[in-house]
Design a protein around this motif. Structure first.
Motif, short mmCIF file in Angstrom:
data_model
loop_
_atom_site.label_atom_id
_atom_site.label_comp_id
_atom_site.label_asym_id
_atom_site.label_seq_id
_atom_site.Cartn_x
_atom_site.Cartn_y
_atom_site.Cartn_z
N MET A 190 7.47 7.97 10.75
CA MET A 190 6.18 7.81 9.77
C MET A 190 5.48 6.69 10.24
SD MET A 190 6.32 8.26 5.80
CE MET A 190 4.82 8.04 4.75
N THR A 191 4.22 6.80 10.09
CA THR A 191 3.30 5.54 10.32
C THR A 191 2.35 5.51 9.36
OG1 THR A 191 1.82 6.93 11.67
CG2 THR A 191 3.30 6.07 13.08
N ALA A 192 1.80 4.17 9.04
CA ALA A 192 0.77 3.92 8.29
C ALA A 192 -0.29 4.85 8.05
CB ALA A 192 0.43 2.31 8.29
N SER A 193 -0.54 5.15 6.93
CA SER A 193 -1.94 6.26 6.61
C SER A 193 -2.99 5.75 7.29
CB SER A 193 -1.98 6.76 5.02
OG SER A 193 -2.44 5.51 4.42
N GLU A 194 -3.91 6.42 7.31
CA GLU A 194 -5.19 6.15 8.23
C GLU A 194 -6.21 5.28 7.08
OE1 GLU A 194 -7.89 5.39 10.89
OE2 GLU A 194 -5.85 6.42 11.14
N SER A 195 -6.01 5.84 5.62
CA SER A 195 -6.54 4.94 4.52
C SER A 195 -6.10 3.55 4.40
CB SER A 195 -6.31 5.74 3.29
OG SER A 195 -5.15 5.79 2.74
N SER A 196 -4.81 3.46 4.60
CA SER A 196 -4.22 1.92 4.56
C SER A 196 -4.50 1.17 5.68
CB SER A 196 -2.33 2.20 4.50
OG SER A 196 -2.14 2.59 3.41
N VAL A 197 -4.76 1.68 6.92
CA VAL A 197 -5.19 1.01 7.89
C VAL A 197 -6.47 0.72 7.90
CG1 VAL A 197 -5.46 1.28 10.39
CG2 VAL A 197 -3.42 2.15 9.68
N THR A 198 -7.45 1.49 7.46
CA THR A 198 -9.15 1.29 7.16
C THR A 198 -9.06 0.20 5.89
OG1 THR A 198 -9.56 3.69 7.51
CG2 THR A 198 -11.16 2.26 6.17
N THR A 199 -8.11 0.28 4.87
CA THR A 199 -8.27 -0.97 3.93
C THR A 199 -7.98 -2.37 4.59
OG1 THR A 199 -7.70 0.68 2.17
CG2 THR A 199 -7.25 -1.58 1.87
N ALA A 200 -6.90 -2.44 5.50
CA ALA A 200 -6.46 -3.35 6.16
C ALA A 200 -7.37 -3.91 6.95
CB ALA A 200 -5.02 -3.10 6.90
N ARG A 201 -8.36 -3.08 7.76
CA ARG A 201 -9.42 -3.52 8.56
C ARG A 201 -10.51 -4.02 7.91
NH1 ARG A 201 -8.84 1.63 12.60
NH2 ARG A 201 -7.21 0.92 13.80
N HIS A 202 -10.76 -3.59 6.63
CA HIS A 202 -11.79 -4.13 5.90
C HIS A 202 -11.48 -5.34 5.23
CE1 HIS A 202 -14.83 -0.87 5.43
NE2 HIS A 202 -13.76 -0.05 5.21
N ALA A 203 -10.23 -5.72 4.95
CA ALA A 203 -9.71 -6.93 4.36
C ALA A 203 -9.69 -7.76 5.69
CB ALA A 203 -8.37 -6.67 3.77
N ALA A 204 -9.53 -7.62 6.82
CA ALA A 204 -9.23 -8.49 7.88
C ALA A 204 -10.59 -8.86 8.33
CB ALA A 204 -8.62 -7.66 9.08
N ARG A 205 -11.38 -8.18 8.27
CA ARG A 205 -12.95 -8.56 8.51
C ARG A 205 -13.53 -9.43 7.60
NH1 ARG A 205 -13.26 -3.32 10.89
NH2 ARG A 205 -13.95 -2.34 9.23
N ALA A 206 -13.11 -9.23 6.21
CA ALA A 206 -13.62 -10.11 5.40
C ALA A 206 -12.99 -11.57 5.47
CB ALA A 206 -13.39 -9.60 3.71
N ALA A 207 -11.57 -11.65 5.97
CA ALA A 207 -10.72 -12.59 6.06
C ALA A 207 -11.25 -13.45 7.23
CB ALA A 207 -9.47 -12.38 6.29
N ALA A 208 -11.75 -12.75 8.30
CA ALA A 208 -12.47 -13.36 9.35
C ALA A 208 -13.82 -14.23 9.21
CB ALA A 208 -12.71 -12.39 10.66
#
Length: 133
Positions: free
Chosen positions: A1-19
């Protein structure tokens, strides 16, 4: 099992905001196979408490735009290690000294790294910030 697409999308939004707030060493780990409570750990660091809090503010503002609010928030007052729990995504923003000391990446080294798709702009910002210090 891998991370859900919605989790990955949320992480990407958060990472861009952090950057955007010049976070350093932004890493996301797929912890879905090791941890039942979350899919992704996002880890970022900053050289000061003030910047840790600015990064946290930026992440929360961005995720509110996505209609996401943290289930739990820890460590905000100290500004050394702030944890934002979005259920499937847990975000750790740490003072760089605490990040080295606690070494979360080492603890979770057997988990795959999530491609945050930050591109060269975020990497360049982080590199410039590191050089200035």
């Amino acid at each position: 099992m891998t991370a859900s697409e919605s989790s990955v999308t949320t992480a990407r939004h958060a990472a861009r905001a952090a950057a955007d707030k010049i976070a350093q060493n932004i890493v996301a780990l797929d912890v879905s196979e090791r941890l039942a409570l979350a899919d992704v750990f996002l880890i970022a660091s900053a050289p000061s408490e003030r910047q840790v809090n600015a990064i946290v503010d930026g992440i929360e503002e961005e995720l509110i735009k996505q209609d996401l609010r943290p289930v739990r928030r820890e460590g905000r007052s100290a500004g050394r290690w702030v944890l934002l729990d979005y259920a499937d995504v847990v975000i750790h923003v740490q003072h760089e000294e605490d990040r080295v000391f606690y070494a979360l990446e080492r603890l979770w080294k057997d988990c795959p790294v999530v491609d945050l798709q930050l591109g060269d702009d975020a990497s360049a910002k982080a590199a410039v910030t590191a050089e200035q210090e």
